[in-house]
Design a protein around this motif. Sequence first.
Motif, PDB file in Angstrom:
ATOM      1  N   ALA A 106       6.511  -2.308  10.939  1.00  0.00           N
ATOM      2  CA  ALA A 106       5.596  -1.805  11.972  1.00  0.00           C
ATOM      3  C   ALA A 106       5.453  -0.292  11.883  1.00  0.00           C
ATOM      4  CB  ALA A 106       6.093  -2.212  13.356  1.00  0.00           C
ATOM      5  N   LEU A 107       6.563   0.415  11.627  1.00  0.00           N
ATOM      6  CA  LEU A 107       6.498   1.867  11.479  1.00  0.00           C
ATOM      7  C   LEU A 107       5.742   2.260  10.210  1.00  0.00           C
ATOM      8  CD1 LEU A 107      10.115   2.901  12.552  1.00  0.00           C
ATOM      9  CD2 LEU A 107       8.001   3.397  13.780  1.00  0.00           C
ATOM     10  N   LEU A 108       5.996   1.534   9.117  1.00  0.00           N
ATOM     11  CA  LEU A 108       5.353   1.865   7.848  1.00  0.00           C
ATOM     12  C   LEU A 108       3.847   1.639   7.871  1.00  0.00           C
ATOM     13  CD1 LEU A 108       7.809   0.611   5.068  1.00  0.00           C
ATOM     14  CD2 LEU A 108       7.028   2.962   5.465  1.00  0.00           C
ATOM     15  N   THR A 109       3.406   0.674   8.655  1.00  0.00           N
ATOM     16  CA  THR A 109       1.980   0.316   8.668  1.00  0.00           C
ATOM     17  C   THR A 109       1.247   0.845   9.898  1.00  0.00           C
ATOM     18  OG1 THR A 109       2.495  -1.805   9.741  1.00  0.00           O
ATOM     19  CG2 THR A 109       2.416  -1.775   7.327  1.00  0.00           C
ATOM     20  N   ALA A 110       1.923   1.649  10.705  1.00  0.00           N
ATOM     21  CA  ALA A 110       1.298   2.163  11.925  1.00  0.00           C
ATOM     22  C   ALA A 110       0.074   2.997  11.588  1.00  0.00           C
ATOM     23  CB  ALA A 110       2.293   2.991  12.724  1.00  0.00           C
ATOM     24  N   THR A 111      -0.981   2.800  12.331  1.00  0.00           N
ATOM     25  CA  THR A 111      -2.189   3.617  12.160  1.00  0.00           C
ATOM     26  C   THR A 111      -2.142   4.766  13.165  1.00  0.00           C
ATOM     27  OG1 THR A 111      -3.421   2.227  13.713  1.00  0.00           O
ATOM     28  CG2 THR A 111      -3.539   1.645  11.388  1.00  0.00           C
ATOM     29  N   GLY A 112      -2.867   5.816  12.866  1.00  0.00           N
ATOM     30  CA  GLY A 112      -2.868   6.981  13.741  1.00  0.00           C
ATOM     31  C   GLY A 112      -1.724   7.933  13.472  1.00  0.00           C
ATOM     32  N   LEU A 113      -0.853   7.578  12.511  1.00  0.00           N
ATOM     33  CA  LEU A 113       0.225   8.462  12.061  1.00  0.00           C
ATOM     34  C   LEU A 113      -0.027   8.795  10.598  1.00  0.00           C
ATOM     35  CD1 LEU A 113       3.410   6.665  13.503  1.00  0.00           C
ATOM     36  CD2 LEU A 113       2.125   8.545  14.539  1.00  0.00           C
ATOM     37  N   SER A 114       0.275  10.014  10.222  1.00  0.00           N
ATOM     38  CA  SER A 114       0.145  10.391   8.819  1.00  0.00           C
ATOM     39  C   SER A 114       1.256   9.729   8.012  1.00  0.00           C
ATOM     40  CB  SER A 114       0.233  11.906   8.669  1.00  0.00           C
ATOM     41  OG  SER A 114       1.549  12.351   8.976  1.00  0.00           O
ATOM     42  N   ALA A 115       1.115   9.717   6.704  1.00  0.00           N
ATOM     43  CA  ALA A 115       2.159   9.154   5.845  1.00  0.00           C
ATOM     44  C   ALA A 115       3.486   9.885   6.071  1.00  0.00           C
ATOM     45  CB  ALA A 115       1.729   9.243   4.379  1.00  0.00           C
ATOM     46  N   ALA A 116       3.422  11.208   6.218  1.00  0.00           N
ATOM     47  CA  ALA A 116       4.644  11.987   6.439  1.00  0.00           C
ATOM     48  C   ALA A 116       5.301  11.597   7.765  1.00  0.00           C
ATOM     49  CB  ALA A 116       4.320  13.475   6.425  1.00  0.00           C
ATOM     50  N   GLU A 117       4.487  11.369   8.780  1.00  0.00           N
ATOM     51  CA  GLU A 117       5.031  10.976  10.089  1.00  0.00           C
ATOM     52  C   GLU A 117       5.649   9.580  10.034  1.00  0.00           C
ATOM     53  OE1 GLU A 117       1.928  13.523  12.910  1.00  0.00           O
ATOM     54  OE2 GLU A 117       1.444  11.469  12.285  1.00  0.00           O
ATOM     55  N   VAL A 155       6.757  13.432  17.444  1.00  0.00           N
ATOM     56  CA  VAL A 155       7.438  13.419  18.748  1.00  0.00           C
ATOM     57  C   VAL A 155       6.418  13.225  19.855  1.00  0.00           C
ATOM     58  CG1 VAL A 155       8.787  14.794  20.369  1.00  0.00           C
ATOM     59  CG2 VAL A 155       9.362  14.829  17.932  1.00  0.00           C
ATOM     60  N   HIS A 156       5.309  13.942  19.760  1.00  0.00           N
ATOM     61  CA  HIS A 156       4.268  13.855  20.789  1.00  0.00           C
ATOM     62  C   HIS A 156       3.637  12.468  20.834  1.00  0.00           C
ATOM     63  CE1 HIS A 156       0.878  14.992  23.324  1.00  0.00           C
ATOM     64  NE2 HIS A 156       0.071  14.466  22.412  1.00  0.00           N
ATOM     65  N   LYS A 157       3.373  11.885  19.670  1.00  0.00           N
ATOM     66  CA  LYS A 157       2.672  10.604  19.613  1.00  0.00           C
ATOM     67  C   LYS A 157       3.577   9.412  19.905  1.00  0.00           C
ATOM     68  CE  LYS A 157      -0.509  12.166  15.967  1.00  0.00           C
ATOM     69  NZ  LYS A 157      -0.845  11.979  14.529  1.00  0.00           N
TER      70      LYS A 157
END
Length: 423
Positions: A106-117, A155-157
Motif C-alpha cells: 500500500a505504501l509502495l503504490t500510494a498515489t499522491g506521494l513522490s517515489a522518494a516519499e 510528514v504533512h501528507k
Amino acid sequence: MNVAIIGAGYAGMAAAVTLAQHAVSVTVYEASKTLGGRARRVQLDELALDNGQHLLLGAYTETLRLVKLVAPDINAWARQPLTLRTLDGMQLRAPHLPAPFNTLIALLTATGLSAAERYAALRFMLVQRVKRFNLASDCSVARLLEQHGQPATLVHKLWAPLCIAALNTPPTTASAQVFLNVLRDSLVQRRADSDMILPTRDLSALFPEPAAAYVRMHGGKVLSECAINTIVAEGNGFSLAGQHFTHLICAVGPHQATRLLVDLPKLNPLRDALAQLRYQPIATIYMQYPASVKLTEPMLGLSGEFAQWVFDRGITHGQHGLLAVVISAEGRYRTLNHTELADQVEMELRQALGTLPVRLWHQVIIEKRATFSCDVGVQRPPQATPLENFYLAGDYTDSDYPATLEAATRSGVKCAHLILERS
C-alpha cells in the motif's frame, strides 16, 4: 462479591459485562440519561448523532469481541481494507494480502506521494519492524520522524494526519512510543488488523446500551440519571448511594475522578497525579445537505486550514446528505464561535468537493476534554490502586494504546479480571 461501577461509558460497561459473565453482582451508576460517556449518542430532534466520529481498526479485538458478545445478531459496523484517501490527491489502499505485505505494498503504490516519499515511508516502517517498534527512550513523534529522515512533505501528507487521528495529540508533543504501538498492532501483524471499521449505529447503540441489556439479563443493574458524588470507605468495602459494595470500579474521566476521590485519603497521591493530566479537544461539525450529496468514500481526508476528515453519514448510518467534519486536537479553530466555525468548514468543503447545494442546517459539537493529551512522558495510572478493592477504568489508564475505545474496553476488562483473580 457485590461490585459498584461508576460510569457507563465503554470502560465501565466492559467491566460490567465481564463481571456479569462470571455471575458477579454488578450495579452501574451513570449520571447521564444516555450511556456511553465520551462516546455517546446526541439526539437532535428525531436524528441520532454522535458526540464524535469514531473509526475502529481490526486490531481493536477487545471492543469488537464485546460488541459481538452483547449484540450477536446485530450488524453494527461496516468493514473494509485499509483505505486512506485525501482530497488533495493522496490515496493509499491495502491489497488483500497477508501482513505486513498488504501495508508495505500500500505504501509502495500510494498515489499522491513522490517515489522518494514512498520509499522513505517504507524504509521507516521496515526499520521499526526490525526494532520491534520499540524505542530505547520515548521522544516526540516529530523528533522520531526527523531522526529517520522523513521528508517534511511526507510528514504533512501522511504521518502527521495519522498521528493526530490516532493520538489526538500534535506530533510535536505526542509520544512516539504510543504512536509506534498503534502502527505495530494495526499494520504488521495480521492482515485483518489493518481493516477500517466504521460503526453503522450511533455510539450508544453500538455497545453501551446492548451491554446494559446484557448486564440486566444476568441479574445486574444499570442505573442512568443516578449521579454519585460521595464515596465512603467502609473496612475493605465502600458505601455509595446508601448501599454497601465489596469492590468499586471508578470508570469516569480523570477530571471527574479527582472529585470522587476527595474523601479517600489513601488515594491522595493518585488524585494529585490525575490533576496533572492535560487534555485535547475534538470538534465535530455536522453539515446537512440535500440527500443527493454523497462522497465517494465513507471517510475522506481534507487539507483545509481547520478541517481534517469528513465522514459521509449517508453511507454509514443511512442519514443521507449528512456530512460530519472532524477537527482533532488543539488549534486556532477554538477561537471561533460555532456559526463561524461551520461557515469556515463549509468553505473548505466547497474548495475540496466543488459545488455544494446550500446547507440545510449545521450542528457543532466540541468535546473540550475528548482525550488526555498523549504526550511524551505522560504518567498513566494502573488499574489497581493503593486502596484495596478500588480500581480505575478508562482510556487514560495504563495501556499501550492512546485514548481510544479499545484502550477503554481493555481497561474495564482488566479491572474485572483483577477482581476475579483476587477474590
